[in-house]
Scaffold this active site. Sequence first.
Site, PDB file in Angstrom:
ATOM      1  CB  SER A  48      23.072  24.915  29.250  1.00  0.00           C
ATOM      2  OG  SER A  48      22.562  24.208  30.495  1.00  0.00           O
ATOM      3  CG  ASP A 325      17.282  30.057  32.148  1.00  0.00           C
ATOM      4  OD1 ASP A 325      17.734  29.647  33.080  1.00  0.00           O
ATOM      5  OD2 ASP A 325      17.357  29.796  30.831  1.00  0.00           O
ATOM      6  CG  HIS A 328      20.747  28.159  32.447  1.00  0.00           C
ATOM      7  ND1 HIS A 328      19.816  27.889  31.773  1.00  0.00           N
ATOM      8  CD2 HIS A 328      21.709  27.016  32.226  1.00  0.00           C
ATOM      9  CE1 HIS A 328      19.816  26.554  31.008  1.00  0.00           C
ATOM     10  NE2 HIS A 328      21.084  26.086  31.173  1.00  0.00           N
TER      11      HIS A 328
END
Length: 351
Positions: A48, A325, A328
């Site tokens: 991610s 978040d 990230h």
Amino acid sequence: MKLSICLCFFSFFLSLLISGHLGNVEGSGHRRRDEKKAPTALFVFGDSYADTGNLPKAVASSWKQPYGITFPGKPSGRFTDGRLFTDFLAKLLGLKSPIPFKWIKYAMHRLQYGMNFAYGGTGVFDTLVAAPNMTTQIDILEKLIKDSVYTKKDLESSLFLVSVAGNDYAYYIATGGTFAGLPAFSGRLMDQLVADLKRIRGLGAKRIAVTSLPPLGCLPRSTAEFSFKQCNGSANLGASYHNSLLQNAVAELNKETKASSYVVLDLYTSFYDILQKKQGTKKFSSPLKPCCQGVNSSFFCGDVDEKGVAMYKVCRDPTSAFFWDTVHPTQAGWNAVYTSLRSTLEHIISH
């Protein structure tokens, strides 16, 4: 499975460490005239931290509001409010961001810029997210070569970015892995990662950049119990151990090839120095606190209740936050990381 579930297990990994048990920038499309040797395309593998839209919309929070609110103004499959490191790197190369493999049939005109094979939540090995691991991501590229979508010459003139490993440790802990067995697991993980890196080079790659783990103890998942005021040293030591193995492995790879084909991008130092306000002109307020977080510990950024009511809150100014978040960075955070690594990147692309 919702990606938030994967992140929950990532948090579990961090908690065990703590307890002592252990990004698109649309470039002009023109080559940089001052860099004759600059890569002509960018190929991306990983998780991610690099995924620009490969995970299905049904399972990934990256396709939900409020992700993408800074750029492009709506969710784009990136795990942030805007652009990722991937995007900033592509712009440095004078390229449009490489398309996610998932969208290949809709963007054939973008193949010249490379391709992004990264899937959020994945690792070197299989993880809790049912998506292609590192080996399978390379399989996909190999098939594209066999199908004459790309040639060995294309790969020889390209830059390869590999951003992976954090989810492997989360999966190890979630499936009953112990502290005593961690060194052996780290060794197996590094052996497989080395095999993957060699395989990429065998396909024709001459410039391969692989990221280290960031300081895991500084991620909001880890700093929440300290009211986002301090990092956790134990968790950071776990990341440092992995990174030392990676540095040694890359050094050996370069000895074997008798060239500097492989370079480590030191996310650990970059993140840590920015968070400690030791480098860069951008100073983030409350740098360890995420801009977007659930209204309580049961919810994540992007979650809604059964009535569709948002169960998260977003800070007023994402540019003031390093983290988007609990795992990230924001676009601003990634830009700061990219800026801190720019000299290393420029060295890679000019050799």
